[in-house]
Design an enzyme around this catalytic site. Structure first.
Site, PDB file in Angstrom:
ATOM      1  N   ASP A  54       0.830  -1.207   0.000  1.00 35.90           N
ATOM      2  CA  ASP A  54       0.000   0.000   0.000  1.00 35.90           C
ATOM      3  C   ASP A  54       0.860   1.250   0.000  1.00 35.90           C
ATOM      4  OD1 ASP A  54      -2.387  -1.239   0.099  1.00 35.90           O
ATOM      5  OD2 ASP A  54      -2.705  -0.985   2.244  1.00 35.90           O
ATOM      6  N   LYS A  76      -3.745   3.272  -2.591  1.00 39.30           N
ATOM      7  CA  LYS A  76      -4.691   3.538  -1.516  1.00 39.30           C
ATOM      8  C   LYS A  76      -4.355   4.826  -0.821  1.00 39.30           C
ATOM      9  CE  LYS A  76      -8.012   0.702  -0.480  1.00 39.30           C
ATOM     10  NZ  LYS A  76      -8.047   0.719   0.948  1.00 39.30           N
ATOM     11  N   MET A 191      -6.807   9.273   9.993  1.00 37.58           N
ATOM     12  CA  MET A 191      -7.372   9.875   8.777  1.00 37.58           C
ATOM     13  C   MET A 191      -8.203  11.117   9.101  1.00 37.58           C
ATOM     14  SD  MET A 191      -8.505   6.319   6.956  1.00 37.58           S
ATOM     15  CE  MET A 191      -8.950   5.498   8.468  1.00 37.58           C
TER      16      MET A 191
HETATM   17  N1  SAH Z   1      -3.365   0.225   9.532  1.00 34.04           N
HETATM   18  C1  SAH Z   1      -2.773   1.521   9.795  1.00 34.04           C
HETATM   19  C2  SAH Z   1      -3.759   2.657   9.622  1.00 34.04           C
HETATM   20  C3  SAH Z   1      -4.268   2.821   8.195  1.00 34.04           C
HETATM   21  S1  SAH Z   1      -5.371   4.175   8.037  1.00 34.04           S
HETATM   22  C4  SAH Z   1      -2.201   1.514  11.208  1.00 34.04           C
HETATM   23  O1  SAH Z   1      -2.464   0.582  11.981  1.00 34.04           O
HETATM   24  O2  SAH Z   1      -1.452   2.447  11.533  1.00 34.04           O
HETATM   25  C5  SAH Z   1      -4.276   5.462   7.514  1.00 34.04           C
HETATM   26  C6  SAH Z   1      -4.093   6.495   8.616  1.00 34.04           C
HETATM   27  O3  SAH Z   1      -3.212   6.002   9.607  1.00 34.04           O
HETATM   28  C7  SAH Z   1      -3.459   7.787   8.152  1.00 34.04           C
HETATM   29  O4  SAH Z   1      -4.404   8.650   7.568  1.00 34.04           O
HETATM   30  C8  SAH Z   1      -2.940   8.338   9.456  1.00 34.04           C
HETATM   31  O5  SAH Z   1      -3.986   8.909  10.222  1.00 34.04           O
HETATM   32  C9  SAH Z   1      -2.484   7.092  10.166  1.00 34.04           C
HETATM   33  N2  SAH Z   1      -1.042   6.826   9.999  1.00 34.04           N
HETATM   34  C10 SAH Z   1      -0.480   5.801   9.350  1.00 34.04           C
HETATM   35  N3  SAH Z   1       0.871   5.847   9.447  1.00 34.04           N
HETATM   36  C11 SAH Z   1       1.149   6.946  10.186  1.00 34.04           C
HETATM   37  C12 SAH Z   1       2.358   7.537  10.668  1.00 34.04           C
HETATM   38  N4  SAH Z   1       3.547   7.010  10.390  1.00 34.04           N
HETATM   39  N5  SAH Z   1       2.253   8.650  11.426  1.00 34.04           N
HETATM   40  C13 SAH Z   1       1.050   9.189  11.725  1.00 34.04           C
HETATM   41  N6  SAH Z   1      -0.115   8.675  11.311  1.00 34.04           N
HETATM   42  C14 SAH Z   1      -0.062   7.573  10.550  1.00 34.04           C
END
Ligand code: SAH
Length: 275
Positions: A54, A76, A191
């Protein structure tokens, strides 16, 4: 037959695997820093010959995949879906049925937002064997690096992980605001960058003080990670001022105030104090 003669636990009947389907490993890639991969995730990547990944998976994590392996980007970024979700599921199933073991690599933890649950359901329905390797979710990485212990007992008895992206048919944010605005609770919103102002306004309208500490942590665990700390009142303005962009997490609650003493030095410092 006495109650004790009955089995205490039931396992679901095994799904008929298609005869040749290879295994799919749904792997959590963590928040970006490869040092935050689990040992099992790293092993799966080092042995992979086919990886579907992704948008949120970092380059440094992808570098662990052996040279010569096939890497397929299925995208995505919200609003720029490279492949619609059904097509991603169909592709995984087709590849597995053609006998190719594949790693499905997803940012953070596969089962925290990001639709890993739907992919697992599609695989189960198709009878494709799969395994899930958990990952460190953005909330955990952001909390650790920004010094915000999500359930510090002086400030929070619960933590809620929510999405700031869910809209009702009328286009308004579809969230249980009263539940999110409970006292002694940490709220972590994934998000939520584009909807930040209305989230902060709704939390305030539903009972949280406007001075409740609130922070955004952008690109947690990555070399260019940034954070902005303020309050429900000040954070939307600070986010605009500093041009905070996705991926970033919103953290709201008393624990945010602990950052002053517990945060790791910010790699890219940003200003802002609660208040
Ligand atoms: N499965 C992922 C989340 C996917 S949804 C998890 O467990 O982290 C995508 C959202 O995750 C982004 O919009 C943001 O809000 C958050 N996100 C993912 N990676 C991030 C990071 N390194 N720092 C801050 N927020 C992050």
């Amino acid at each position: 037959m006495s109650v004790l003669d009955e089995p205490l636990f039931f396992s679901p009947a095994p799904l008929p695997a298609s005869p040749r389907a290879a295994r799919v490993t749904l792997v959590g890639a963590g928040p970006g820093d490869p040092e935050l991969l689990t040992v099992r995730a790293e092993r799966a990547l080092r042995r992979a010959s086919l990886v579907l990944y992704d948008h949120l998976v970092s380059r440094d994590v992808l570098r662990l995949v052996p040279e010569g392996a096939d890497l397929i980007y299925v995208g995505k970024e919200s609003a720029h879906h490279t492949l619609p979700q059904e097509d991603i599921c169909a592709l995984m199933i087709r590849l597995a049925r053609s006998g190719r073991a594949l790693v499905r690599l997803k940012g953070g933890d596969p089962f925290i937002f990001g639709r890993g649950g739907e992919e697992a359901q599609a695989l189960a329905a198709a009878g494709v064997p799969f395994e899930v390797v958990p990952g460190i979710s953005a909330a955990q990485a952001a909390a650790a690096e920004a010094g915000m212990p999500l359930t510090h007992r002086d400030h929070a008895a619960s933590v809620v992980l929510a999405t700031g992206h869910r809209r009702s048919e009328a286009g308004v944010l579809d969230m249980d605001w009263a539940a999110l605005a409970r006292p002694r609770q940490t709220v972590v919103i994934y998000m939520g960058v584009s909807t930040l102002a209305s989230i902060c306004a709704q939390l305030t309208a539903h009972g949280l003080g406007a001075d409740t500490p609130a922070a955004l942590v952008e690109r947690a665990s990555q070399p260019d990670s940034r954070r902005v700390v303020g309050s429900l009142r000040t954070l939307p303005g600070l986010a605009v001022l500093h041009a905070v962009r996705s991926p970033a997490l919103l953290i709201v609650g008393g624990v945010v105030g602990l950052h002053a003493t517990l945060a790791a030095p910010a790699r890219c410092a940003l200003a802002g104090q609660p208040g």
